[in-house]
Design an enzyme around this catalytic site. Structure first.
Site, mmCIF file in Angstrom:
data_model
loop_
_atom_site.group_PDB
_atom_site.id
_atom_site.type_symbol
_atom_site.label_atom_id
_atom_site.label_comp_id
_atom_site.label_asym_id
_atom_site.label_seq_id
_atom_site.Cartn_x
_atom_site.Cartn_y
_atom_site.Cartn_z
ATOM 1 N N ASP A 54 102.863 45.595 32.208
ATOM 2 C CA ASP A 54 104.112 46.332 31.983
ATOM 3 C C ASP A 54 105.109 45.877 33.039
ATOM 4 O O ASP A 54 104.929 46.151 34.231
ATOM 5 C CB ASP A 54 103.882 47.833 32.071
ATOM 6 C CG ASP A 54 105.072 48.660 31.588
ATOM 7 O OD1 ASP A 54 106.192 48.120 31.559
ATOM 8 O OD2 ASP A 54 104.876 49.836 31.250
ATOM 9 N N ARG A 101 108.406 46.616 33.023
ATOM 10 C CA ARG A 101 109.641 47.394 32.942
ATOM 11 C C ARG A 101 110.001 48.055 34.264
ATOM 12 O O ARG A 101 109.130 48.470 35.026
ATOM 13 C CB ARG A 101 109.513 48.473 31.857
ATOM 14 C CG ARG A 101 109.441 47.917 30.452
ATOM 15 C CD ARG A 101 109.180 49.009 29.432
ATOM 16 N NE ARG A 101 107.850 49.613 29.594
ATOM 17 C CZ ARG A 101 107.367 50.564 28.793
ATOM 18 N NH1 ARG A 101 108.124 51.029 27.805
ATOM 19 N NH2 ARG A 101 106.157 51.048 28.991
#
Length: 455
Positions: free
Chosen positions: A136, A138
């Protein structure tokens, strides 16, 4: 329009406009950031107001395949739509659409390469890692800056991802509550969602047969006796589909729902209360008359079982429900306060809607039309006796669940009453199912089948 500076170095609000959607009209603010891609925030209501109830917020990661193309490989598109719907129902909230988050931050083409690996059986985490990316990638600093700019520093976050809550908190956003959106799992995204839950710490779906029923699906089999009971009792209700009207009422053996004083507490037992809460969890909206709110001050939420709260609908033609009633003030679930066109009502957390009144009552069919126009297709009419009787007499109920408690009140507030037939041959009859609920007996009338038979 000149850019509006934020209270910190970072993204700037560049433009503001309006965006009419199927869920209502939102203010739309455009921000720079995401390395030139830009972000947008859809806002409804005053999210900066200092109120006890923090605004609903969805921080939504860009997903072309799910959001725009309707892909079922993920649940992103359905989460986006559900979030806008929840904000519109409450009349207050923010959706921050974060660009640069495609594929959990790895970009569109890399996400498609990850899809190809997933086609061969690799899960989403290992696919990203195999391509040399983090599971991930983000970041939420710019999303937090947008919320700061909008004044939404204290929020209720719509997300199943606890890490998103923690990341926003690191940037000064107080997440006072986090709630899952009512989006069903699908066969196409089961592997994807399982990976998020098992390897990324996302909230689990409701388990077993009950979780399937709440998601709107009727499983083919039940693995245990408890699940079999749930499937038998509630599977036929879910099978009615996305548009159905059911009703529930508990009354004494001699036909009263309350004593003369209005006291209705604990007429039926704990098992029937659980049954009622399961019915609430399976519908989009629960409807009660104003007299029920005045007498009982109910919450109309789901507490005895796991499941989502329905939208609460109060039928109050003359606007006599007290402004301090819990359904109008607690903010636990959206509330629609239906009043007559000339009724004067104070400002509360409820959304006020107006309908024509005839003989001090609403037309039940008009109520259902209004709710369905707002996407509330599955409706539970819960009380009181006059309200349930009106929907029954209008021929609008598909199922009616009547629980009889083994007590005799003698006189009080009547339960089901409608203009019947002079002869028993004309009495309303329908296929029934019966369930023993502790000391109570619940009879479910299949009124939809009766209508078909009568036709």
């Amino acid at each position: 329009m000149s850019a509006v500076p934020l209270p910190r170095d970072g993204v700037r609000r560049v433009v503001s406009t309006t965006l009419p959607t199927e869920h209502g009209v939102f203010e739309m603010h455009g921000y720079d950031g995401a390395e030139g891609l830009g972000h947008v925030a859809l806002v409804m209501g005053d999210v900066a107001a200092e109120e006890d109830l923090a605004p609903l917020v969805r921080v939504h990661s860009e997903c072309l395949t799910g959001d725009a193309l309707g892909s079922f490989r993920c649940d992103c598109g359905e989460q986006l739509s559900a979030a806008l719907r929840e904000i519109a129902l409450e009349g207050r909230g923010v959706l921050v659409y974060v660009r640069g988050h495609e594929g959990r931050g790895i970009g569109l083409l890399a996400k498609l390469e990850a899809y190809a690996l997933q086609d061969a059986g690799v899960d989403t985490v290992d696919a990203n890692l195999a391509l040399g990316y983090p599971a991930d990638a983000r970041a939420y600093d710019e999303a937090a800056e947008i919320l700061h700019d909008l004044g939404a520093r204290r929020i209720r976050l719509m997300s199943s991802n606890p890490d998103k809550s923690a990341k926003l908190a690191e940037h000064g956003i107080e997440v006072v509550a986090r709630r899952r959106l009512p989006v069903p799992d699908r066969p196409e995204n089961a592997f994807y969602l399982t990976t998020k839950r098992m390897r990324m710490g996302h909230d689990d779906a409701l388990p077993g047969v009950w979780g399937e029923l709440v998601a709107g699906r009727v499983p083919a089999a039940a693995p245990s006796a408890e699940d079999a009971d749930l499937l038998e009792r509630y599977g036929p209700l879910v099978a009615l589909g996305p548009v159905a009207t059911i009703a529930q009422l508990g009354q004494s053996a001699d036909g009263f729902i309350a004593a003369r004083s209005g006291d209705a507490e604990d007429i039926t037992g704990e098992e029937d209360h659980e049954h009622l809460h399961r019915l609430r969890a399976l519908v989009d909206a629960v409807v009660v008359g104003g007299a029920t709110v005045i007498a009982d001050d109910p919450r109309l939420t789901v507490r005895a079982v796991e499941g989502p709260h329905p939208v609460r609908v109060v039928l109050d033609p003359t606007g006599r429900v007290p402004a301090g009633s819990r359904v109008l003030t607690d903010g636990l679930a959206p509330t629609l306060w239906l009043v007559g066109e000339s009724a004067e009502v104070p400002v509360t957390r409820a959304e006020v809607l107006r309908l024509p009144v005839a003989d001090r009552r609403f037309d039940p069919a008009a109520v259902l039309d209004l709710l369905r126009s707002r996407g509330l297709g599955r409706v539970l009419v819960e009380g009181g006796g006059r309200t349930v009787s009106a929907f029954l007499a209008a021929g609008l109920l598909d199922r009616f669940s009547l629980t009889i408690a083994p007590i005799l009140i003698g006189d009080g507030v009547p339960g089901i009453r409608f203009a019947g037939s002079d002869r028993l041959a004309g009495a309303l009859a329908a296929p029934t199912r019966r369930f023993v609920l502790g000391t109570d007996v619940c009879t479910e009338f299949d009124l939809a089948a009766a209508r078909v038979g009568g036709a």
